[in-house]
Structure formats: C-alpha cells, structure tokens
Design an enzyme around this catalytic site. Structure first.
Site, short mmCIF file in Angstrom:
data_model
loop_
_atom_site.label_atom_id
_atom_site.label_comp_id
_atom_site.label_asym_id
_atom_site.label_seq_id
_atom_site.Cartn_x
_atom_site.Cartn_y
_atom_site.Cartn_z
N HIS A 169 0.82 -1.21 0.00
CA HIS A 169 0.00 0.00 0.00
C HIS A 169 0.86 1.26 0.00
CE1 HIS A 169 -3.31 -2.72 1.05
NE2 HIS A 169 -4.13 -1.74 0.69
N LYS A 187 -0.85 4.98 4.59
CA LYS A 187 -1.85 4.10 5.20
C LYS A 187 -1.56 3.96 6.69
CE LYS A 187 -4.05 -0.41 4.65
NZ LYS A 187 -5.39 0.17 4.85
P1 NAP Z 1 -7.22 10.03 4.09
O1 NAP Z 1 -6.90 10.62 2.76
O2 NAP Z 1 -6.31 10.27 5.25
O3 NAP Z 1 -8.70 10.52 4.45
C1 NAP Z 1 -9.29 10.40 5.72
C2 NAP Z 1 -10.05 11.69 5.96
O4 NAP Z 1 -10.87 11.51 7.12
C3 NAP Z 1 -9.12 12.89 6.23
O5 NAP Z 1 -9.54 14.00 5.47
C4 NAP Z 1 -9.34 13.11 7.72
O6 NAP Z 1 -9.14 14.47 8.12
C5 NAP Z 1 -10.79 12.73 7.86
N1 NAP Z 1 -11.24 12.55 9.23
C6 NAP Z 1 -10.50 12.25 10.34
N2 NAP Z 1 -11.29 12.20 11.42
C7 NAP Z 1 -12.56 12.48 11.00
C8 NAP Z 1 -13.82 12.59 11.64
N3 NAP Z 1 -13.95 12.39 12.97
N4 NAP Z 1 -14.92 12.89 10.90
C9 NAP Z 1 -14.82 13.08 9.57
N5 NAP Z 1 -13.64 13.01 8.90
C10 NAP Z 1 -12.52 12.70 9.60
O7 NAP Z 1 -7.37 8.43 3.98
P2 NAP Z 1 -7.86 7.57 2.72
O8 NAP Z 1 -6.68 7.12 1.94
O9 NAP Z 1 -8.97 8.27 2.05
O10 NAP Z 1 -8.38 6.26 3.47
C11 NAP Z 1 -9.46 6.34 4.40
C12 NAP Z 1 -9.75 4.94 4.95
O11 NAP Z 1 -10.28 4.14 3.89
C13 NAP Z 1 -8.55 4.19 5.50
O12 NAP Z 1 -8.94 3.47 6.66
C14 NAP Z 1 -8.20 3.22 4.39
O13 NAP Z 1 -7.55 2.04 4.86
C15 NAP Z 1 -9.58 2.90 3.88
N6 NAP Z 1 -9.67 2.37 2.51
C16 NAP Z 1 -10.58 1.40 2.31
C17 NAP Z 1 -10.77 0.90 1.05
C18 NAP Z 1 -11.83 -0.14 0.85
O14 NAP Z 1 -12.05 -0.57 -0.31
N7 NAP Z 1 -12.52 -0.56 1.91
C19 NAP Z 1 -10.01 1.37 -0.02
C20 NAP Z 1 -9.08 2.37 0.21
C21 NAP Z 1 -8.91 2.88 1.49
P3 NAP Z 1 -7.69 14.89 8.70
O15 NAP Z 1 -6.73 14.67 7.59
O16 NAP Z 1 -7.89 16.33 9.06
O17 NAP Z 1 -7.44 14.00 9.87
#
Ligand code: NAP
Length: 260
Positions: A148, A152
């Site tokens: 990844h 992550k």
């Molecule tokens: P990311 O770019 O870091 O996005 C997460 C966002 O959530 C950030 O903007 C963060 O804000 C925000 N956040 C934090 N606390 C919050 C709250 N209490 N309420 C609302 N928003 C909040 O991460 P990402 O790459 O998009 O990944 C997000 C998650 O999805 C991870 O757990 C990843 O493993 C998962 N994922 C899952 C799949 C799937 O198919 N299931 C695929 C890809 C990724 P700040 O930056 O200000 O903290």
C-alpha cells in the site's frame, strides 16, 4: 432519492466517493463531512462542488432514505457510525483497522438499519479473496503480501486480514511448519493472522495491491490484484449505497451483496 452523507470527504477516498455519488443515478451527496480542521469545498466531478462541514450531528438529521459512507481513520469511524445508527441512518464503511468482532458489538445496538463494512470495495479484490479461499483447500501452504501507499495508517490491511481468515477457514488445519527457521531480524517472517503469514509493504507510488502465494510440491500459485487508481473502489461503494437501504443488521464483505 438516497441522501448520502460522506465522512472523510476531504480525504483521498472520500473525495472519490463525492464524485461517484454525484455521478450515480438515484442518489445525491447530502453532506460532505470532514474533521474539524477541514474547510472549503469538495469537487463533485461534474463541474460543481459540495461545501465541507464538520457538523456530523446536523448532517445526520433529516428525513428520507439516508446513508452514511465513511472513509476516515480508525480512531474516528466507530463514533461516526454509532451516531449514524442512533439517528436511523444506514452505514457503508470502508475505513479499515476495526475488527469484525467490534463491528458486531456496534451493530448489536441498532438492528433496524444496516451496517455494511467491506475491507475492499474493488470487484477484482473480492474475486482475489474468493479465488484464494478456493485454492486454500487444495494448496494449504499460503502467505500474503499486501502493498500500500506510505500514508496508510493500519497494517496489515483489512483485505489481508480478511484473506487470511478466509484461507484459514477453508484449509482447516494449519500446515505444519518445518520449524527450522530463525528470525535473524525480528519480523522477517511477517505477522501471523489466523496462522497465515502476512507481509506489509508501504511505499510511495503504490495504491492498494495484494499477492497471495500458495506453495505445493514442485509448484507455486500466485493470485495478485492491483488497484492502480481509487476509482476502482467506486462501483462497489455505489452498489453498497443502493443495497443497504433495503437491508438491516451487520453485513460484512462486498461478496455478500454480489452473490459471489
Ligand atoms: P485520508 O486521505 O487520510 O482521508 C481520511 C479523511 O478523514 C481525512 O480527510 C481526515 O481528516 C478525515 N477525518 C479524520 N477524522 C474524521 C472525523 N472524525 N470525521 C470526519 N472526517 C474525519 O485516507 P484515505 O486514503 O482516504 O483512506 C481512508 C480509509 O479508507 C482508510 O482506513 C483506508 O484504509 C480505507 N480504505 C478502504 C478501502 C476499501 O475498499 N474498503 C479502499 C481504500 C482505502 P484529517 O486529515 O484532518 O485527519
């Protein structure tokens, strides 16, 4: 019209969800929620934008069919989902790092609405897990390498955890280890998840990738999936939004919605 509340809307996955929901028929983005520091708007991919808010409580209030889609962080997702379920809002969760056992406890508090959790929304990854499950019966010696991007937060990935669980269940007994190895550097053999060795690679340039390698007498079998772009997850997210509104209780895994 399904009203979709996107949490983590300023993030990498949340931004794609806003675009995918805007482009899909029969649903619209009702609110784009992010952590308190986030301000401004999110591009909706159709020439418009959606204002960001950090007021989840207001976003959850309202009538009609409502679905929360959460791609945030392991430390925030549980509180978001608990608030949504209490407000009668169905949930589609992509955030990883929370155990299935914990989701069972969270879902138990609210049986009327659906909590859907998928470690991977990409159809190819779901097929990879199914193929690995089938192969494990015939080739029980298997290891998982997941790769990844370097931002992550959790390791191993949710997909790797689920793949290991599926392999373990399909093969029954864990194959006996020759027991001759010494870990010269601690961790060299990776983590052990349900008796399956799992190795996590984190590098810039990667998105989400996984190999499952099976070893047998004089042969190996490798099953590999690559998400080269986050759009790979969006058809699965849109399908889940459509499906949860007619379901209740906890559902884990996209395969459950696809009849795989
Ligand atoms: P990311 O770019 O870091 O996005 C997460 C966002 O959530 C950030 O903007 C963060 O804000 C925000 N956040 C934090 N606390 C919050 C709250 N209490 N309420 C609302 N928003 C909040 O991460 P990402 O790459 O998009 O990944 C997000 C998650 O999805 C991870 O757990 C990843 O493993 C998962 N994922 C899952 C799949 C799937 O198919 N299931 C695929 C890809 C990724 P700040 O930056 O200000 O903290």
């Amino acid at each position: 019209m399904i009203e979709v509340i996107v949490t983590g809307a300023a993030g990498r996955m949340g931004g794609e969800v806003v675009k995918a929901v805007t482009a899909a028929d029969g649903m619209r983005v009702a609110a784009a929620v992010d952590a308190s520091g986030a301000t401004g708007t999110v591009d909706d991919g159709q020439g418009g934008s959606v204002p960001l808010t950090h007021d989840l409580a207001s976003a959850l209030s309202g009538g009609g069919q409502r679905v929360l889609v959460d791609f945030t962080v392991p430390g925030a997702v549980e509180a978001n989902v608990t608030a949504a379920l209490a407000a009668g809002v169905h949930c589609v969760v992509g955030t990883t790092g929370v155990t299935d056992a914990r989701w069972r406890e969270v879902a138990a508090a609210s049986r009327d609405v659906c909590l859907f959790v998928a470690p991977n929304f990409a159809i190819g990854a779901v097929l990879m897990m199914r193929f690995a499950q089938r192969a494990a019966k015939y080739m029980p010696s298997a290891e998982v390498i997941e790769l990844h991007h370097d931002r992550k937060l959790d390791a191993p990935s949710g997909t790797a955890m689920r793949t290991a669980a599926l392999i373990a269940a399909a093969r029954g007994e864990t194959p006996a280890s020759p027991g001759r190895e010494t870990e010269v550097a601690p961790g060299a053999r990776g983590a052990e998840v349900d008796g399956v060795h799992v190795h996590s690679v984190r590098l810039p340039g990667l998105v989400a990738h996984q190999e499952v390698i099976f070893g047998g007498l004089g042969q190996t079998l490798t099953i590999r999936h690559d998400s080269i772009d986050r759009t790979s997850f969006m058809p699965g997210v849109v399908l889940a939004v459509r499906e949860v509104v007619s379901r209740s209780g906890l559902v884990i895994g996209l395969e459950e919605l696809m009849g795989l």
